[in-house]
Design a protein around this motif. Structure first.
Motif, mmCIF file in Angstrom:
data_model
loop_
_atom_site.group_PDB
_atom_site.id
_atom_site.type_symbol
_atom_site.label_atom_id
_atom_site.label_comp_id
_atom_site.label_asym_id
_atom_site.label_seq_id
_atom_site.Cartn_x
_atom_site.Cartn_y
_atom_site.Cartn_z
ATOM 1 N N SER A 21 4.288 -79.751 -68.699
ATOM 2 C CA SER A 21 4.289 -80.904 -67.631
ATOM 3 C C SER A 21 2.827 -81.800 -67.953
ATOM 4 C CB SER A 21 3.936 -80.172 -66.242
ATOM 5 O OG SER A 21 2.798 -79.445 -66.050
ATOM 6 N N PRO B 49 -3.357 -82.251 -64.546
ATOM 7 C CA PRO B 49 -2.278 -81.313 -64.897
ATOM 8 C C PRO B 49 -2.626 -79.912 -65.200
ATOM 9 C CG PRO B 49 -2.135 -83.471 -65.815
ATOM 10 C CD PRO B 49 -3.154 -83.422 -65.138
ATOM 11 N N LEU C 71 12.258 -93.619 -63.186
ATOM 12 C CA LEU C 71 11.181 -92.891 -63.255
ATOM 13 C C LEU C 71 10.923 -92.216 -62.126
ATOM 14 C CD1 LEU C 71 8.197 -92.535 -64.300
ATOM 15 C CD2 LEU C 71 7.538 -94.790 -63.396
ATOM 16 N N VAL C 72 11.317 -92.605 -60.897
ATOM 17 C CA VAL C 72 11.152 -91.834 -59.571
ATOM 18 C C VAL C 72 11.933 -90.568 -59.532
ATOM 19 C CG1 VAL C 72 11.860 -92.070 -57.186
ATOM 20 C CG2 VAL C 72 10.486 -94.038 -58.220
ATOM 21 N N LEU D 31 4.635 -74.467 -53.663
ATOM 22 C CA LEU D 31 5.065 -75.440 -54.765
ATOM 23 C C LEU D 31 5.579 -76.511 -54.191
ATOM 24 C CD1 LEU D 31 6.490 -72.816 -57.354
ATOM 25 C CD2 LEU D 31 4.511 -74.144 -57.525
ATOM 26 N N VAL E 269 10.343 -88.014 -61.732
ATOM 27 C CA VAL E 269 9.112 -87.209 -61.102
ATOM 28 C C VAL E 269 9.575 -86.313 -60.477
ATOM 29 C CG1 VAL E 269 7.283 -87.712 -59.569
ATOM 30 C CG2 VAL E 269 7.696 -89.274 -61.091
ATOM 31 N N PHE E 270 10.549 -86.420 -59.413
ATOM 32 C CA PHE E 270 11.500 -85.396 -58.750
ATOM 33 C C PHE E 270 11.850 -84.289 -59.734
ATOM 34 C CE2 PHE E 270 15.028 -83.564 -56.359
ATOM 35 C CZ PHE E 270 14.211 -83.175 -55.124
ATOM 36 N N VAL F 293 3.532 -90.185 -67.396
ATOM 37 C CA VAL F 293 4.042 -90.703 -66.036
ATOM 38 C C VAL F 293 2.951 -91.470 -65.515
ATOM 39 C CG1 VAL F 293 4.438 -90.067 -63.634
ATOM 40 C CG2 VAL F 293 5.679 -89.039 -65.552
ATOM 41 N N PHE F 294 1.601 -91.007 -65.565
ATOM 42 C CA PHE F 294 0.266 -91.744 -65.030
ATOM 43 C C PHE F 294 0.193 -92.944 -65.689
ATOM 44 C CE2 PHE F 294 -1.166 -87.538 -63.654
ATOM 45 C CZ PHE F 294 -1.397 -87.769 -62.257
ATOM 46 N N VAL G 273 3.107 -90.510 -56.336
ATOM 47 C CA VAL G 273 3.396 -91.240 -57.339
ATOM 48 C C VAL G 273 4.236 -92.390 -56.941
ATOM 49 C CG1 VAL G 273 4.844 -91.377 -59.522
ATOM 50 C CG2 VAL G 273 3.199 -89.599 -58.998
ATOM 51 N N THR G 274 5.395 -92.110 -55.945
ATOM 52 C CA THR G 274 6.432 -92.908 -55.524
ATOM 53 C C THR G 274 5.609 -93.957 -54.661
ATOM 54 O OG1 THR G 274 7.155 -91.568 -54.018
ATOM 55 C CG2 THR G 274 8.547 -91.838 -55.751
ATOM 56 N N TRP H 85 -6.790 -87.472 -65.615
ATOM 57 C CA TRP H 85 -5.670 -87.118 -65.285
ATOM 58 C C TRP H 85 -4.979 -86.160 -66.427
ATOM 59 C CZ3 TRP H 85 -4.028 -93.024 -65.179
ATOM 60 C CH2 TRP H 85 -3.794 -93.548 -66.231
ATOM 61 N N GLY I 253 4.360 -80.036 -54.883
ATOM 62 C CA GLY I 253 5.289 -81.153 -55.253
ATOM 63 C C GLY I 253 5.679 -82.303 -54.595
ATOM 64 N N LEU J 51 4.047 -96.653 -56.774
ATOM 65 C CA LEU J 51 5.238 -97.385 -57.271
ATOM 66 C C LEU J 51 5.546 -98.527 -56.188
ATOM 67 C CD1 LEU J 51 7.291 -94.883 -59.682
ATOM 68 C CD2 LEU J 51 5.734 -97.039 -60.400
ATOM 69 N N LEU K 22 12.704 -98.078 -63.301
ATOM 70 C CA LEU K 22 11.967 -97.813 -62.091
ATOM 71 C C LEU K 22 12.533 -96.559 -61.315
ATOM 72 C CD1 LEU K 22 10.406 -100.994 -60.452
ATOM 73 C CD2 LEU K 22 9.164 -99.175 -61.296
ATOM 74 N N VAL L 173 -1.531 -76.547 -63.507
ATOM 75 C CA VAL L 173 -0.805 -75.507 -64.213
ATOM 76 C C VAL L 173 -1.273 -73.889 -63.972
ATOM 77 C CG1 VAL L 173 -0.071 -74.810 -66.619
ATOM 78 C CG2 VAL L 173 0.628 -77.167 -65.935
ATOM 79 N N ILE M 243 9.076 -82.071 -60.863
ATOM 80 C CA ILE M 243 8.443 -80.988 -59.908
ATOM 81 C C ILE M 243 9.508 -80.002 -59.814
ATOM 82 C CG2 ILE M 243 8.146 -80.941 -57.349
ATOM 83 C CD1 ILE M 243 7.208 -84.074 -57.863
ATOM 84 N N ILE N 262 2.362 -84.615 -55.081
ATOM 85 C CA ILE N 262 2.733 -85.327 -56.118
ATOM 86 C C ILE N 262 3.475 -86.451 -56.366
ATOM 87 C CG2 ILE N 262 3.163 -85.309 -58.608
ATOM 88 C CD1 ILE N 262 2.255 -82.423 -58.826
ATOM 89 N N PHE N 263 4.682 -86.038 -55.515
ATOM 90 C CA PHE N 263 6.146 -86.871 -55.518
ATOM 91 C C PHE N 263 5.684 -88.230 -54.566
ATOM 92 C CE2 PHE N 263 10.057 -88.615 -53.806
ATOM 93 C CZ PHE N 263 10.620 -88.743 -54.862
#
Lengths: 553, 308
Positions: A336, B101, A368-369, B52, A372-373, A343-344, B63-64, B97, B56, B67, A365, B105, A376, B59-60
């Motif tokens: 990861s 991670p 990518l989303v 977790l 990410v899922f 990803v970053f 990021v989303t 960054w 998770g 975006l 896009l 971890v 995880i 993070i999700f």
């Protein structure tokens, strides 16, 4: 024209005409042009994508109800075995090799691959693999039914007693596919190391080339293990040896080591080129240089290295001692880190850009989303105690379909739309592309998201029937699956119509930076009239630098 | 200019708080996605899953939402075909960054290791002849949250036999065979897992526990049920045609009820158990039109004192 030796490698001294293939026949005959071979790979693998998709539809139809009532259990078992096999060995691998074939020589300024005839031979083994796989439906006992892992002893049980049975054909096909991929890997690694245009140092290569390079290095060290495992299983099945047969003193767990030593890294072989595709697409449609180019390039190599020490995470509960479970938990989680870096970097590339949501960008896009899922849930799976619960349940199925459909297949569609004008010389229809994207994006999530709650509740994978309490989420998943199947129709329609009568494409419709956009669409045979001399780094958006010293831009 | 900066920081803070609280809420929800917690081990695993899921989700969503923000606010204006700012990298940002991670971890792996050690579920060790270098001795200790008397009187080792396609449970002390796995609650359970033919997997979702069973290997498995009730045992490792039918009931009851069941079963004469795989096989092989391919015939249904 005769080829000139480039850095010690001699290209075959063949007569080529300078025009790109002008009719269908050339795409269906033996050719050593990397672009023709690339498209041959893509078209062939897309055919098998549809075949694998039909198998998936049958399975989702069966799983609409808790009882096993649509097809016989043996048919269901054959369906999921062939679905997994076809989608991996005949769709994702060959389609990405197709892209690599088409793009790598163009992107590094080479006239062809290092070994063009080997390249053609490697491709023509793919239809052979496909014929063997499909032929297995017509032998006594039907196709292989032991799952795409084909773990012994189930895969060694041969109820027909015939020597020619589905499992034998399956193993032959997998072994041939392995040989074909090893040929490809040798060719790609040689091409990338030896045939880059003058001035293109490693840190001036496009990231797609970096990704292909890393992925093909995995093929070189991993595939011999899988191919050896397949051959040993074949001998157990046909010649009475006892490598893996416990009834004769063999060890079935050894097969799992052979299998996963390659087959987990195989996921990186598939996904690294998709990461490369992301790295090509995000800068173009955000109009910014790729953020952290060098770190992203090195992270691909890091993934290739770490991939060699993760395979045991598939075997946490298959008789693996505690200390080994914990070591492989650490190495698996470590994947990861380089992935997170990528990803970053993509998010930072998009941030503050001037974004255009064309179809390729939408697909990238969306992918990518979903990636990410998937990442995880992947971390959750790498944790031994969580894996003890969800291993072999639909949670795993959901996770890897987010990887293989959500990320890889959606990434492939992004690439097909992005390079379609280059490959065919025609523009595709943007509105049909967007319809395809939305149907596929909604279908993917409806299909694969419900698999996570199902897995957490304990529904197992590979079952033809299940407890009634799992039915609700299964119906949603099946409806999503049918929608996903439908979503390929506008795609096929768009591709066929646009290829035949789309608007003529200019050399560089996206105003992208890269060698492949400096030649005409479609590119001429042998790509470049004059070997390009590279003078700047890739992704120079906003910097108005020249990419080459000699080609007109 | 200054007001713009303050506004940006405020937007960022609001976003961060929203993402954090939403993730914490989703993490709490995760318990409801899981089956009942019927074994001591399930408490540990569910806490880990919730942790977790929280991380998770953070993070999700992080990021989303970044975006989505870009998709909405960083779009090119129609007819503007110029390039964006040519920012290529930022060393500090890249180091940060990469470090984040790595630290995450280490945190996740440390926590997972701790949970795994507390579970002490055992499993085979004879495949690789190496001693545990990582101090797994404590794996034999009871789980942290197990009732105090769990190890006081461990249950006799119950033999579990898996075959295509049936589960057979044998209680050696009273020589009882059953197709239903009866277990006393709040006792450390010891199983000896064996397979007659192919790989099978011992999996009870309500216990969150799973172990593959390998032919020619005796595999020990330990856990502590804590909640009386009836649960399902399934085969988790694909075992051929009738794989999905290979299920059994697991009955967790008070130690008294358990003793009573043992005594009662001992008085019963062995009889042939019901077996779905065998009856489906008989049915399909009598069909005049075959709709499937040939299959391995199921093993004979077991003779049991308690058919369950």
């Amino acid at each position: 024209m005769t080829n000139v030796p480039i850095e010690g490698i001699l290209l075959p001294d063949e007569k080529h005409n300078h025009e790109s293939p002008s009719n269908w026949k050339e795409y269906f005959s033996f050719s050593t042009d990397h672009k023709v071979i690339g498209i041959q790979y893509l078209v062939t693998s897309f055919f098998f994508f549809l075949v694998g998709g039909i198998f998936a539809m049958v399975m989702r139809g069966e799983l609409m109800t808790p009882e096993s009532d649509l097809v016989d259990r043996t048919v269901y078992n054959g369906m999921f075995t062939m679905h997994g096999t076809v989608m991996l060995f005949l769709w994702t691998f060959p389609s990405l090799v197709g892209f690599a074939n088409y793009l790598v020589p163009l992107m590094i300024g080479a006239r062809d691959m290092a070994f063009p005839r080997l390249n053609a031979v490697a491709f023509w083994m793919v239809p052979v693999v496909g014929i063997l796989m499909m032929g297995s439906f017509f032998v006594p006992g039907g196709p292989a039914q032991a799952g795409w892992w084909s773990y012994p002893p189930v895969s060694l049980q041969n109820p027909t007693g015939n020597l020619i049975n589905g499992q034998v054909l399956w193993l032959l096909a997998v072994a041939i596919s392995g040989v074909s991929s090893i040929m490809g890997a040798v060719n790609f690694v040689t091409t990338i190391v030896k045939m880059r245009a003058p001035g293109m140092g490693f840190f001036k290569m496009p990231l797609f080339v970096w990704a292909v390079f890393s992925a093909q290095i995995i093929q070189l060290f991993g595939l011999p293990a899988l191919t050896a495992g397949a051959v040993m299983l074949l001998l157990d099945l046909t010649a009475g040896t006892a490598f893996f047969d416990p009834a004769k003193g063999g060890n079935p767990v050894m097969f799992q080591h052979y299998f996963w030593f390659y087959s987990h890294p195989a996921v990186y072989v598939i996904i690294l080129p998709v990461f490369g595709i992301f790295s090509e697409i995000f800068p173009v449609y955000s109009r910014k240089p790729l953020f952290g180019y060098k770190v992203v390039a090195v992270s691909s190599m890091l993934i290739a290295v770490v991939s060699g020490i993760v395979w045991v995470h598939h075997m946490y509960v298959s008789g693996t001692p505690g200390w080994m479970r914990l070591i492989f938990m650490m190495t698996t989680m470590f994947v990861s880190v380089p992935t997170g870096i990528k990803v970053f970097a993509w998010v930072a590339t998009i941030w503050g850009g001037k974004m255009r949501l064309n179809t390729p960008m939408l697909f990238a896009l969306g992918a990518l989303v979903m990636f990410v899922f998937a990442g995880i849930t992947g971390i959750m799976l790498s944790s031994v105690p969580v894996d003890v619960h969800v291993n072999n349940t639909y949670f795993v199925v959901g996770h890897f379909h987010y990887v293989l459909y959500g990320t890889v297949t959606m990434g492939l569609f992004a690439a097909i739309y992005h390079w379609f004008p280059k490959m065919t010389g025609r523009m595709y229809s943007e509105s049909w592309g967007k319809i395809h994207f939305w149907l596929a994006f909604i279908g993917t999530n409806l299909n694969f998201l419900p698999m996570h709650p199902l897995g957490l509740q304990g529904m197992l994978r590979r079952v033809a029937s299940y407890a009634p309490e799992y039915q609700f989420w299964n119906i949603i998943a099946s409806l999503g699956g049918f929608l996903l199947g439908m979503s390929t129709l506008p795609f096929i329609f768009n591709m066929v119509i646009s290829w035949m009568q789309g608007e003529k494409a200019p050399a560089n419709p996206w105003r992208a930076i890269g060698l492949e956009w400096l030649v005409s669409s479609p590119p001429p045979v042998e790509n470049f009239e004059e070997t390009p001399i590279i003078i700047s780094e890739p992704y120079g958006y906003g910097k108005s630098e020249r990419l080459t010293a000699n080609l007109p831009e | 200019m200054k007001i713009q900066k303050i506004l940006n920081i405020l937007t960022l803070l609001t976003g961060a708080i929203a993402v954090t609280s939403l993730s914490l809420w989703i993490g709490k929800q995760s318990y409801s996605w899981l089956p009942p917690q019927a074994a001591a081990e399930s408490l540990l695993i569910d806490d880990l899953i919730s942790f977790l899921v929280t991380l998770g989700a953070f993070i999700f969503l992080g990021v989303t939402s970044t975006l989505m923000y870009s998709v909405i606010f960083h779009r090119a204006v129609k007819d503007d075909f110029t390039d964006g700012p040519p920012i290529e990298g930022n060393i500090t940002l890249e180091v940060v960054w990469t470090a984040i991670p790595i630290l995450l971890v280490l945190w996740i792996a440390g926590y997972s290791y701790q949970v795994y050690e507390q579970m002490g579920i055992q499993g085979p060790s004879e495949i690789v002849h190496l001693h545990n270098p990582l101090g797994m001795e404590s794996a034999y200790a009871e789980p942290k949250d197990a009732p105090a008397n769990a190890l006081a009187e461990p249950v006799e080792k119950i033999d579990v036999l898996a075959k295509q396609w049936a589960w057979v449970f044998h209680y050696p002390e009273r020589d009882i065979t059953s197709t239903e796995l009866h277990l006393p609650s709040d006792r450390r359970i010891r199983l000896a897992l064996k397979s007659q033919d192919v790989l099978h997997g011992f999996y009870i979702p309500a216990f969150r526990l799973k172990q593959d069973i390998i032919p020619n290997h005796a595999i020990d498995f330990e856990f502590t049920p804590i909640r009386p009730g009836k649960y399902r045992l399934t085969d988790s490792q694909y075992s051929g045609t009738y794989f999905a039918t290979m299920q059994a009931n697991v009955v967790v009851e008070s130690p008294e009820d358990y003793q009573q069941w043992l005594a009662q079963a001992a008085t019963q004469k062995p009889s042939i158990a019901n077996n779905q795989a065998a009856s489906e096989y008989a049915q399909t092989s009598h069909q005049s039109v075959q709709t499937g391919w040939v299959t391995v015939p199921p093993a004979a249904p077991p003779l049991v004192n308690s058919p369950g």
